[in-house]
Scaffold this active site. Structure first.
Site, PDB file in Angstrom:
ATOM      1  N   GLU A 177       0.844  -1.199   0.000  1.00  0.00           N
ATOM      2  CA  GLU A 177       0.000   0.000   0.000  1.00  0.00           C
ATOM      3  C   GLU A 177       0.877   1.247   0.000  1.00  0.00           C
ATOM      4  O   GLU A 177       1.556   1.534   0.991  1.00  0.00           O
ATOM      5  CB  GLU A 177      -0.924   0.005   1.225  1.00  0.00           C
ATOM      6  CG  GLU A 177      -1.815   1.244   1.226  1.00  0.00           C
ATOM      7  CD  GLU A 177      -2.797   1.296   2.378  1.00  0.00           C
ATOM      8  OE1 GLU A 177      -3.037   0.266   3.009  1.00  0.00           O
ATOM      9  OE2 GLU A 177      -3.314   2.398   2.634  1.00  0.00           O
ATOM     10  N   ASP A 234       1.511 -14.286  12.607  1.00  0.00           N
ATOM     11  CA  ASP A 234       0.388 -14.879  11.878  1.00  0.00           C
ATOM     12  C   ASP A 234      -0.507 -13.736  11.393  1.00  0.00           C
ATOM     13  O   ASP A 234      -1.171 -13.072  12.210  1.00  0.00           O
ATOM     14  CB  ASP A 234      -0.383 -15.807  12.820  1.00  0.00           C
ATOM     15  CG  ASP A 234      -1.474 -16.573  12.093  1.00  0.00           C
ATOM     16  OD1 ASP A 234      -1.919 -16.103  11.024  1.00  0.00           O
ATOM     17  OD2 ASP A 234      -1.883 -17.630  12.604  1.00  0.00           O
ATOM     18  N   HIS A 252      -2.188  10.211  -1.458  1.00  0.00           N
ATOM     19  CA  HIS A 252      -2.405   8.891  -2.062  1.00  0.00           C
ATOM     20  C   HIS A 252      -2.215   8.961  -3.573  1.00  0.00           C
ATOM     21  O   HIS A 252      -1.658   8.044  -4.170  1.00  0.00           O
ATOM     22  CB  HIS A 252      -3.804   8.357  -1.724  1.00  0.00           C
ATOM     23  CG  HIS A 252      -3.774   7.457  -0.533  1.00  0.00           C
ATOM     24  ND1 HIS A 252      -3.488   6.123  -0.618  1.00  0.00           N
ATOM     25  CD2 HIS A 252      -3.944   7.714   0.781  1.00  0.00           C
ATOM     26  CE1 HIS A 252      -3.502   5.589   0.588  1.00  0.00           C
ATOM     27  NE2 HIS A 252      -3.783   6.536   1.456  1.00  0.00           N
ATOM     28  N   LYS A 255      -8.576 -15.157  15.860  1.00  0.00           N
ATOM     29  CA  LYS A 255      -8.767 -14.717  14.466  1.00  0.00           C
ATOM     30  C   LYS A 255     -10.201 -14.343  14.146  1.00  0.00           C
ATOM     31  O   LYS A 255     -10.663 -14.508  13.017  1.00  0.00           O
ATOM     32  CB  LYS A 255      -8.258 -15.794  13.490  1.00  0.00           C
ATOM     33  CG  LYS A 255      -6.792 -16.125  13.735  1.00  0.00           C
ATOM     34  CD  LYS A 255      -6.279 -17.278  12.927  1.00  0.00           C
ATOM     35  CE  LYS A 255      -4.832 -17.559  13.323  1.00  0.00           C
ATOM     36  NZ  LYS A 255      -4.257 -18.717  12.700  1.00  0.00           N
TER      37      LYS A 255
END
Ligand code: ADP
Length: 551
Positions: free
Chosen positions: A228, A436, A533, A360
């Site tokens: 990104e 993770d 951006h 998660k």
């Protein structure tokens, strides 16, 4: 190998990955079996000649009062010539749509390219990673199903070779090229039985460095793996504002990984009995000894139960040293369940995880009770730094914060999402350091605070579920290990201070989130977000010098 694609001489880009069915788009040069310059000349001449002829004819018709729509054969042919040359010229100038509209319907069978014998002779092979005929035979046996793909490592005793053969088999079976996904340059032995099964290559993600982050009096260069644009540059700017203001300070409130199995009893009465037994302080020491049997690093901290009818969800919280701890805590829980079963033989273990853990998944239990490391981090940013570095004002930041992070998130019914983009930073640092990435879900739970303090800005992030480790899982892989090394938290800490590396990593994650929150909120408050951006996400230029603009 068998997988083929069209010859480059047909002007197909060399890296075209759709190797079997996609034909190259028809282009102007395909219109006649002539060299491109002759075809161009032909259609340009045709266009000019037919238009000239038609204009002359229409001039004559107007002067003799003949209706324009009455056309003879030569005029009809000229009209067809004009249309054909227009289609060609528009297509040649890059407007493929024009040709596709006219040509698709007449040649719809072109959509699926099936090579005939002549074409097959002209086909080239994709670069093969196979080195021998023996490998070729194994590929064929994988494709036939005689050899299972997952057994290649064991059968060959060579992880790299197994990956190359599997990759070849996958390409042939799918008819798709894996060109672009590298095979070489990775240690496949290092992931065997630990990190990834049935590898065929590895994905490359760039790593940028934000910092130095001045945290608790020490500087850290923070590695962030991301695709990104803006993210590293923005976090870097936040680090700069924090550094110039004297640094950030972090506090670790809790360090406990959790696992909550689901167990069933014949009645609510029996489930309640078991719950009281597990939560009775008199039994804790015994249970904790049993829990720690399987690891010297796992130590039980608490058991809190939720009950639903006759189903019980005891949530075990434990310290796990420098490991993130999921395996460790699961083994400890299994030890305890085996023991409890001797006291409650009518207990049935339905699952070692009953989702009250909660791993998660976003959940209120994690948000309120925490999971992994609970870290709070703060900084006092000077008013001058807010104006000169962050290009906004304390007042605007506080107003934006209240309406966005608090009110807006409340309106959205957010769970642990009272922040601007904590997960951006958490994910990037997680990927770089071998955590993770799926645990980004709860690790990104964060409430940010922006409060005015005189002319200055007090900012804090409270993150109750940072789940990180510096041993086990992906942390031992070469690239990830290098990033941990950069932060000075690689591997196992000293025996006496077991867990201090993982705890320090959690503090760094929180400090980096603080920097990211500060910078993004400032960009939004000053209306710079879209502009920056556009600059970093759309530009192909080196961002080095231009990143100074944001500082
Ligand atoms: P996790 O429990 O995070 O899933 P592992 O299953 O790989 O990770 O467990 C960590 C392993 O690393 C255990 O076998 C443990 O004994 C070992 N280990 C070595 N040093 C440490 C340490 N400092 N802290 C925790 N575990 C350690």
């Amino acid at each position: 190998m068998d997988i083929r694609r069209r010859l480059p001489s047909r002007e197909l880009p060399a890296q075209n990955d759709d190797v079997v069915t996609a034909p190259p788009p028809r282009r102007g040069s395909d219109a006649l079996p002539l060299p491109l310059y002759l075809t161009n000349f032909f259609f340009t001449f045709l266009f000019a000649a037919t238009v000239y002829f038609l204009l002359i004819r229409w001039g004559e018709k107007i002067s003799t009062s003949t209706p324009l729509h009455v056309v003879n054969l030569s005029e009809l042919l000229s009209l067809i010539g004009v249309i054909a040359s227009c289609i060609y010229l528009i297509g040649f100038l890059g407007v493929d749509f024009a040709q596709s509209v006219f040509l698709r319907s007449s040649s719809s069978s072109d959509d699926v390219w099936i090579p005939n014998d002549d074409e097959i002779d002209r086909l080239v092979k994709i670069e093969s990673d196979l080195t021998s005929e023996e490998d070729e035979a194994i590929v064929k046996s994988v494709i036939d199903g005689a050899t299972s793909s997952h057994s290649l490592e064991t059968k060959l005793g060579d992880c790299k070779r197994a990956a190359a053969i599997r990759r070849e088999a996958v390409q042939r079976m799918t008819g798709k090229s894996l060109t672009g996904l590298p095979l070489d340059g990775f240690d496949y032995d290092s992931i065997l039985g630990q990190c990834c099964e049935m590898p065929v290559g590895y994905v490359q993600i760039p790593v940028g460095i934000a910092g130095p982050l001045l945290l608790d009096g020490k500087e850290y260069s923070v590695p962030m793996a991301t695709t990104e644009g803006c993210l590293v540059a923005s976090t870097n700017r936040g680090c700069k504002a924090i550094h110039l203001s004297g640094g950030a300070f972090s506090f670790l409130m809790k360090d406990a990984m959790t696992r909550a199995p689901v167990v069933k009893f014949p009645s609510v009465k029996r489930a309640a009995r078991a719950m009281f037994y597990l939560q009775d302080p008199a039994n804790f020491e015994r249970l904790s000894l049993i829990f720690s049997k399987s690891s010297r690093f796992a130590w039980l901290q608490s058991i809190t139960c939720s009950i639903s009818g006759r189903n019980l969800y005891p949530r075990f919280a434990c310290g796990t040293g420098d490991a993130m701890g999921m395996n460790m805590v699961s083994k400890g829980v299994q030890n305890v369940l085996d023991f409890v079963k001797t006291m409650f033989p009518d207990m049935v273990v339905i699952g070692i995880s009953g989702n009250c853990c909660s791993d998660k998944k976003a959940s209120a239990i994690n948000w309120i009770q925490g999971r992994g490391k609970h870290v709070v981090c703060e900084a006092l940013i000077k008013g001058g730094i807010v104006r000169n570095v962050l290009k906004t004002t304390v007042e605007d930041l506080v107003e934006l914060h209240v309406l966005k992070n608090l009110t807006g998130s409340a309106m959205a019914g957010s769970l642990g999402g009272f922040n601007a983009h904590a997960s951006n930073i958490v994910s990037a640092v997680f990927i770089a350091t071998g955590q993770d990435p799926a645990q980004n879900v709860e690790s990104s739970h964060c409430i940010t605070q922006f409060e005015a303090e005189g002319d200055d800005l007090h900012i804090s992030v409270s993150m109750p579920c940072i789940e990180v480790g510096t041993v086990g899982g992906g942390t031992q892989l070469a690239s990830q290990s290098a990033c941990l090394n950069l932060l000075g938290v690689k591997g196992s800490s000293d025996k006496e201070k077991a867990g201090s590396n993982a705890r320090q990593l959690a503090r760094i994650v929180a400090g980096s989130v603080l920097a990211g929150e500060l910078s993004l909120m400032s960009a939004i408050a000053s209306g710079q977000l879209v502009k920056s951006h556009m600059k970093y996400n759309r530009s192909s230029r080196d961002i080095g010098p231009s990143s100074q603009v944001n500082r």
